[in-house]
Design an enzyme around this catalytic site. Structure first.
Site, short mmCIF file in Angstrom:
data_model
loop_
_atom_site.label_atom_id
_atom_site.label_comp_id
_atom_site.label_asym_id
_atom_site.label_seq_id
_atom_site.Cartn_x
_atom_site.Cartn_y
_atom_site.Cartn_z
CE LYS A 45 -31.89 -11.15 -20.97
NZ LYS A 45 -32.93 -10.17 -21.21
CG ASN A 46 -35.80 -12.70 -21.12
OD1 ASN A 46 -35.12 -11.84 -20.55
ND2 ASN A 46 -35.82 -12.84 -22.43
NE ARG B 56 -37.51 -2.40 -23.79
CZ ARG B 56 -38.21 -1.27 -23.92
NH1 ARG B 56 -37.58 -0.14 -24.00
NH2 ARG B 56 -39.51 -1.30 -23.97
CB CYS C 94 -33.93 -0.67 -26.67
SG CYS C 94 -34.33 -2.14 -27.55
NE ARG D 253 -37.99 -4.26 -26.52
CZ ARG D 253 -37.12 -4.98 -25.81
NH1 ARG D 253 -35.83 -4.72 -25.92
NH2 ARG D 253 -37.53 -5.90 -24.99
N PRO D 254 -42.71 0.23 -27.27
CG PRO D 254 -44.69 0.43 -28.44
CD PRO D 254 -43.28 0.01 -28.61
CB VAL D 255 -44.62 0.21 -21.82
CG1 VAL D 255 -43.26 -0.47 -21.83
CG2 VAL D 255 -44.48 1.71 -21.53
CG ASP D 256 -48.97 0.68 -26.62
OD1 ASP D 256 -47.83 0.17 -26.69
OD2 ASP D 256 -49.91 0.34 -27.35
CG LEU D 257 -50.08 -3.41 -25.89
CD1 LEU D 257 -49.59 -4.68 -26.56
CD2 LEU D 257 -51.50 -3.07 -26.34
CG ASP E 126 -35.13 -13.07 -27.30
OD1 ASP E 126 -35.57 -13.19 -26.15
OD2 ASP E 126 -35.30 -12.05 -27.99
CB ILE F 12 -40.96 -9.96 -32.61
CG1 ILE F 12 -41.43 -11.39 -32.72
CG2 ILE F 12 -41.29 -9.36 -31.24
CD1 ILE F 12 -42.85 -11.66 -32.31
NE ARG G 235 -28.89 -5.44 -20.81
CZ ARG G 235 -29.93 -4.74 -21.28
NH1 ARG G 235 -29.76 -3.92 -22.28
NH2 ARG G 235 -31.12 -4.89 -20.76
C1 EPZ Z 1 -39.58 -9.80 -23.96
O1 EPZ Z 1 -39.48 -8.42 -24.25
C2 EPZ Z 1 -38.15 -10.28 -23.75
N1 EPZ Z 1 -37.57 -9.58 -22.60
C3 EPZ Z 1 -37.33 -10.02 -25.01
O2 EPZ Z 1 -36.04 -10.55 -24.79
C4 EPZ Z 1 -37.99 -10.76 -26.17
O3 EPZ Z 1 -37.27 -10.48 -27.36
C5 EPZ Z 1 -39.44 -10.31 -26.32
O4 EPZ Z 1 -40.15 -10.51 -25.08
C6 EPZ Z 1 -40.19 -11.06 -27.41
O5 EPZ Z 1 -40.15 -12.44 -27.13
C7 EPZ Z 1 -37.91 -9.99 -21.34
O6 EPZ Z 1 -38.69 -10.92 -21.16
C8 EPZ Z 1 -37.27 -9.26 -20.20
P1 EPZ Z 1 -42.88 -7.79 -26.09
P2 EPZ Z 1 -40.82 -7.52 -24.24
O7 EPZ Z 1 -43.64 -6.88 -25.19
O8 EPZ Z 1 -41.80 -8.07 -23.31
C9 EPZ Z 1 -44.72 -4.60 -29.06
C10 EPZ Z 1 -33.70 -10.56 -24.82
O9 EPZ Z 1 -32.90 -10.57 -25.75
N2 EPZ Z 1 -45.32 -3.99 -27.86
O10 EPZ Z 1 -43.25 -9.23 -26.16
O11 EPZ Z 1 -40.40 -6.10 -24.07
C11 EPZ Z 1 -43.19 -4.48 -29.07
O12 EPZ Z 1 -42.82 -3.24 -29.64
C12 EPZ Z 1 -34.91 -9.66 -24.85
O13 EPZ Z 1 -33.62 -11.30 -23.79
C13 EPZ Z 1 -46.17 -2.90 -28.01
O14 EPZ Z 1 -46.42 -2.43 -29.12
O15 EPZ Z 1 -41.34 -7.72 -25.72
C14 EPZ Z 1 -42.76 -5.65 -29.93
O16 EPZ Z 1 -42.85 -5.29 -31.29
C15 EPZ Z 1 -34.89 -8.75 -26.07
N3 EPZ Z 1 -46.73 -2.35 -26.91
C16 EPZ Z 1 -43.84 -6.72 -29.64
O17 EPZ Z 1 -44.93 -6.02 -29.02
C17 EPZ Z 1 -46.49 -2.83 -25.64
O18 EPZ Z 1 -47.06 -2.30 -24.66
C18 EPZ Z 1 -43.40 -7.79 -28.66
O19 EPZ Z 1 -42.85 -7.12 -27.54
C19 EPZ Z 1 -45.63 -3.94 -25.51
C20 EPZ Z 1 -45.05 -4.51 -26.62
#
Ligand code: EPZ
Length: 416
Positions: free
Chosen positions: A22-23, A92, A116, A121-125, A304, A326, A396
């Site tokens: 999926k990912n 998301r 969620c 789960r911000p997207v600021d980065l 995960d 995480i 999902r």
């Molecule tokens: C991906 O989510 C996966 N989803 C998630 O899988 C997985 O749990 C996660 O990576 C961690 O491995 C997909 O690939 C579609 P992150 P993602 O950005 O990219 C913080 C599942 O069950 N962060 O790596 O959204 C965030 O809050 C799902 O299949 C910021 O602060 O996760 C978190 O604490 C759940 N700012 C940490 O980073 C940002 O701009 C890691 O998040 C982005 C992230």
């Protein structure tokens, strides 16, 4: 609202084919926005999120020809550069259209994903990285408006390792003017699979799979064919279920090199594991031993798989610590496991699990995708019947899970 009813106690035995990841599929589907030519994807999993992503791309103007487990996208008619809230709020990963839209069309309007269940789960980065590449970004009425004549290569440092952050910016950089270096990038195997697909489309990328990814922008990307990698989390989930039920299961069409920490933890719990090419065989005799788990970015233990291992620890011999580093709220499965008789204490981002010799079936509620998988595993080992509500979460991320588990001898059925 659909439910799953499980009669626990049967050890899982037999073979199961692992679906495409999926990912990996979700970001790779968004790569179709980067070219006017055709992108042919195979080993595509039949998941709700994949359907949602396809709908999102179609409403943007991408065309899609579908066959079982395959899709051929064509991005020559993309006219709507918007990802609306009603689609982003259910998935998301829709944020992954942002980088490709700005890179190819210089314009994007993408809804901010809401929070969620597992965290804010911000997207600021994602946004900071695009700004570093020259995009003008305004956040208005819950939408990210991004504009850029042409993105410029930049050196971007991730304060936090972000999987989709790395993927979004890697895709954006493929068409930028100059070189982009992503520092402290995510090393997940799905990032490598996306890079493989982008390279097949003519992108110049190196360092994917390490913490420094270098992308040299090109004028345009061309079409390609790409096979989606196997799903390491589905693989891990079935292996943990086999271990928890004291079974003997062989996974087909998977890979062991993307699951090393999970395989190590399963061996520590007492499972016998044999790897043979794209198959993994697990045998568990006797009660599992409790194992400590601490999640962290790849190649450390994947977040995960945290909930699934907690289910295993609930019936293991001894006590264990499960540390989630995480996400700030990824222990919602704990109160549901307690309803089945588990003994778990939560202190901040640490759960202490005291193994009990059996769980008792009950009605429980799924709260997020991997928590649902954890409850399925707990139901498979609990005495009596477990009914899991809100299993749309499960659909999902797991392709036909109850038919795959039934093939392995589980007594599981979906009830409307
Ligand atoms: C991906 O989510 C996966 N989803 C998630 O899988 C997985 O749990 C996660 O990576 C961690 O491995 C997909 O690939 C579609 P992150 P993602 O950005 O990219 C913080 C599942 O069950 N962060 O790596 O959204 C965030 O809050 C799902 O299949 C910021 O602060 O996760 C978190 O604490 C759940 N700012 C940490 O980073 C940002 O701009 C890691 O998040 C982005 C992230």
């Amino acid at each position: 609202m659909q439910k799953l009813a499980i009669q626990g106690g049967a050890p899982l035995r037999g073979e199961v084919r692992i679906s495409g990841a999926k990912n990996a599929a979700l970001p790779i589907m968004c790569a179709s926005l980067l070219t006017a030519e055709t992108l042919h994807l195979t080993n595509l999993p039949d998941l709700h999120d994949v359907g949602t992503m396809r709908k999102l791309l179609l409403q943007m103007g991408v065309t899609a020809e579908m066959a079982t487990g395959e899709v051929t996208f064509k991005g020559d008619g993309v006219t709507n550069w918007e990802a609306p809230y009603d689609m982003v709020k259910t998935m998301r990963a829709a944020i992954l259209v942002l980088g490709p839209l700005v890179a190819r069309f210089g314009d994007a309007k993408v809804s901010l994903p809401g929070g969620c269940a597992i965290g804010s789960r911000p997207v600021d980065l994602h946004i900071k990285g695009l700004q570093a590449m020259g995009a003008e970004i305004a956040i208005e009425h819950g939408y990210i408006h991004a504009k850029a004549k042409r993105l410029k290569g930049a050196r971007i440092f991730f304060d936090i390792v972000s999987v989709t952050g790395t993927e979004n910016l890697m895709m954006a950089a493929t068409l930028a003017d100059g070189v982009t270096v992503l520092e402290n990038a995510a090393r997940e195997p799905e990032v490598i699979d996306l890079a493989d697909c982008l390279r097949a489309m003519g992108a110049q990328i190196s360092g994917d799979g390490t913490d420094t990814v270098t992308i040299t922008g090109v004028e345009a990307l061309h079409g390609a064919t790409h096979r989606i990698m196997p799903d390491r989390i589905e693989s891990g989930t079935f292996l943990v279920a086999a271990a928890a039920t004291g079974g003997s299961v062989t996974l087909r069409e998977t890979r062991a090199d993307i699951l090393e920490t999970v395989l190590e933890k399963l061996s520590e719990a007492g499972a016998k594991i044999k790897v043979d090419g794209d198959s993994i065989h697990l045998e568990m005799t006797g009660r599992p031993k409790a194992v400590n788990v601490r999640t962290a970015p790849h190649p450390a233990f994947p977040t995960d798989m945290q909930a699934q291992f907690m289910a295993l620890n609930c019936i293991a011999e001894g006590s264990s610590m499960v540390v989630e580093t995480i996400f700030e709220n990824r222990f919602m499965h704990v109160q549901e496991l307690r309803r089945l008789g588990a003994q778990i204490d939560v202190e901040g981002n640490t759960s202490v699990v005291k193994g009990v010799d059996h769980l008792e079936g009950a009605t429980v509620m799924a709260t997020d995708l991997r928590a649902s998988a954890c409850l399925v595993i707990a139901g498979l080992v609990a005495q009596g019947e477990t009914v899991i509500d809100r299993i749309y979460h499960l659909d999902r991320g797991y392709e036909h899970i109850e038919s795959k588990l039934s093939q392995l001898g589980a007594n599981i059925r979906r009830i409307k």
